[in-house]
Design a protein around this motif. Structure first.
Motif, PDB file in Angstrom:
ATOM      1  N   LEU A 212      -9.175 -25.736  28.193  1.00 29.59           N
ATOM      2  CA  LEU A 212      -7.904 -25.031  28.857  1.00 29.59           C
ATOM      3  C   LEU A 212      -6.936 -24.691  27.896  1.00 29.59           C
TER       4      LEU A 212
ATOM      5  N   ILE B 220      -7.716 -22.045  34.550  1.00 34.18           N
ATOM      6  CA  ILE B 220      -8.148 -23.334  35.174  1.00 34.18           C
ATOM      7  C   ILE B 220      -9.594 -23.155  35.851  1.00 34.18           C
ATOM      8  N   ASN B 247      -7.330 -30.324  33.624  1.00 35.57           N
ATOM      9  CA  ASN B 247      -7.364 -29.244  34.332  1.00 35.57           C
ATOM     10  C   ASN B 247      -6.922 -29.813  35.908  1.00 35.57           C
TER      11      ASN B 247
END
Lengths: 387, 387
Positions: A212, B220, B247
């Motif tokens: 991420l 994401i 996330n």
């Protein structure tokens, strides 16, 4: 990922007209304000008038300290500390770019310490308390408006050092793109390079499983690449200024560095170059980052190739690592050149004369960087390739 | 962008072994703790033992409240408030998923209000004070560990409402992926759908110039799509659990909604469906989101096409908007089906019987949603298409 703490208490007040928020934010901390700013730019663009009129209307006691240098100096920090003590200041309001905000952090921490503030800047003494800081940002670049770090220069010792603390995060930062519209072309370009470089320093980390964080970094890079060409064409493009402002803040507010060991070697090399030659930081980074990528790409190409594919849209099929690294570096160099950034040290008339001195200065430790740790001979080679 | 404030004071304590951080965090707030949790899962996976042993070792006074429901009820909130008053609690420690944390927020705000806590949940009374909350998260899904929002159900009134306040952000949240390893397959899938849906609700905003926020949302989604198939294959994949945890937090901690008017119509429709049929929230979203996309794609295809191109890698050249919307919706539906999520209301044996009742319940206002505002007949059509 590595184990990490993430805590960013700065309140962003973003958008047109947010200066008015000072009316609710300042009284939380008191009514005696040290107004800190740099040269004449905030007087030229009218922001100084706006801020002082608003503070006067709020009946806040204001003490001014102007003339904060582009590389804020320890002597200015000390002047600020003296003013804080003399006038029993409750809050430091930094109006300007990263330098002014960094200076505010030095004053904020130094005012709560009895000794020489240089002890704090050199991390010999930890920050245990600090005055609250608020900021009104006028330049998208350093991210200092939403982090706890600061770079301070000791002119006498010819030394430039950075410190950081959870206690020196600004309490609030006003980010109104309006106040960045008057940033001139060269500063705008340096800001773009600086923001993208902050992403690179964290994108090239030495940890596992940071999917991420890497994608967030790529998001900032892609957004900057979409926005920058428009902005350099029209410095008054409000939307582009707005985008750049948010990108600059998120490039260095802790989001990208969650759980990863970040690199920062290129910043150390650039600091050494600009200590010897006094060139603009963003200009130095634009020259050095491509050469750093080329150099470390020989030992660790994988994330450079990922950058090339995801950010520069390079087709990776059927090409060697060597070719892919070179295509990525060229794409970056072409992009920066296209917006008017320099690409060689010779653009600043820097030759090999002080190359070893610069390499030596960059070595703040036996090795610098994390993605690929560098020794002094590596740094020399990168500098040589950048001539 | 719209003008916005962004301020997220929650401290994330992320990674293996972070439970130990309770030793430094809890004493900041006092030594009388309300330990709040749900059913038996934290007893089954050993977390309950770990937490209580640590609190005992810290010599903290602990009052327990267990049995918080998957949709936390007002009656449980009231029980918690009574315990807070009776035992002069300093801090609520919520150990569990979003439901437990939401319940903690209800207790925290309600304990500082003299009247019925339902007044707060229904936003008739603003939150003016709240007890501090800490969390130990056991499920990646709702994002409640790093925001100020909560959903509380009033079983007697058959009503489910949400409230939020800057005062109900957790002070700290322990996110150790270890404690999510035992989440069963169905809950894991619902969590994945929930996280992706949170992104969609903000990605489909009704504002201009939110380039970075959109790319962060895409980050994401891409990361979830890379990680989810691995995770459903092997629920013990630590790295995948770690990624999903981060996330889930960033999908709903305010980052994606900076400066944009977010949609949330699909959540309103899903809440109506699960109020009538008591189906899992994540399951309902997996069914409804594709049909919402198909429906709003007829009037406003542009961001759906952007999603298709950037997230699902759809080649957009030479295709009509209609085709591109349909390809994007199918790609999403296929992805969710591939990880085991439902795709039709009939999967839960829901037919047209109560369709109008559900549509009516979804209408919390004359129109719902922002990307494309929907009237009741639009909601009915979406529900019909989802049968």
């Amino acid at each position: 990922m590595e184990r990490f703490q993430y805590h960013n208490p700065t309140k962003l007040l973003f958008g047109k007209g947010q200066l008015e928020s000072l009316r609710t934010e300042i009284p939380r901390y008191g009514d005696r304000v040290l107004l800190l700013y740099g040269g004449g730019s905030i007087k030229a663009n009218g922001l100084y008038e706006e801020v002082t009129a608003l503070l006067a209307d709020m009946q806040v006691t204001v003490v001014e300290l102007s003339g904060v240098e582009p590389n804020p100096r320890l002597t200015t920090v000390q002047t600020g500390i003296d003013l804080v003590h003399e006038h029993q200041i409750d809050l430091i309001l930094a109006v300007g770019g990263g330098s002014v905000i960094d200076c505010a952090k030095g004053i904020a921490a130094g005012a709560k310490y009895d000794g020489n503030p240089w002890d704090i800047v050199t991390r010999q003494v930890p920050v245990t308390d600090a005055l609250p800081i608020g900021t009104v940002l006028t330049l998208a670049a350093t991210g200092s408006e939403m982090n706890g770090g600061a770079v301070i220069t000791n002119w006498e010792a010819q030394d430039k050092r950075s410190f950081g603390s959870p206690l020196t995060y600004p309490k609030f930062s006003v980010l109104d793109p309006t106040y960045t519209l008057s940033v001139p072309a060269n500063q705008t370009v340096y800001g773009i390079v600086d923001i993208m470089s902050h992403v690179f320093e964290q994108y090239f980390h030495a940890s596992e499983n940071a999917l991420l964080q890497e994608r967030f970094g790529e998001s900032i890079l892609r957004t900057m690449m979409e926005t920058a060409p428009r902005l350099v064409q029209n410095l008054n493009d409000f939307d582009a200024r707005e985008t750049m402002l948010l990108n600059g803040t998120f490039a260095l507010n802790g989001t990208l560095s969650m759980g990863v060991k970040t690199d920062w070697a290129t910043h150390m090399i650039e600091h050494a170059v600009s200590a010897v030659y006094d060139i603009p930081h963003g200009g130095g980074l634009a020259i050095l980052f491509p050469e750093w990528l080329r150099y470390v790409g020989k030992t660790r190409p994988e994330r450079i190739i990922q950058l090339g594919e995801r950010v520069f849209g390079i087709d990776v099929n059927g090409k060697s690592d060597e070719v892919l690294v070179e295509e990525t570096v060229q794409a970056l160099q072409e992009f920066w050149t296209s917006i008017g950034a320099p690409s060689r040290l010779s653009d600043y008339e820097i030759d090999a004369t002080h190359l070893e001195l610069m390499a030596e200065r960059a070595m703040v430790a036996e090795q610098i960087g994390q993605y690929v740790p560098l020794r002094q001979q590596d740094v020399s080679a990168i500098l040589k390739n950048a001539l």
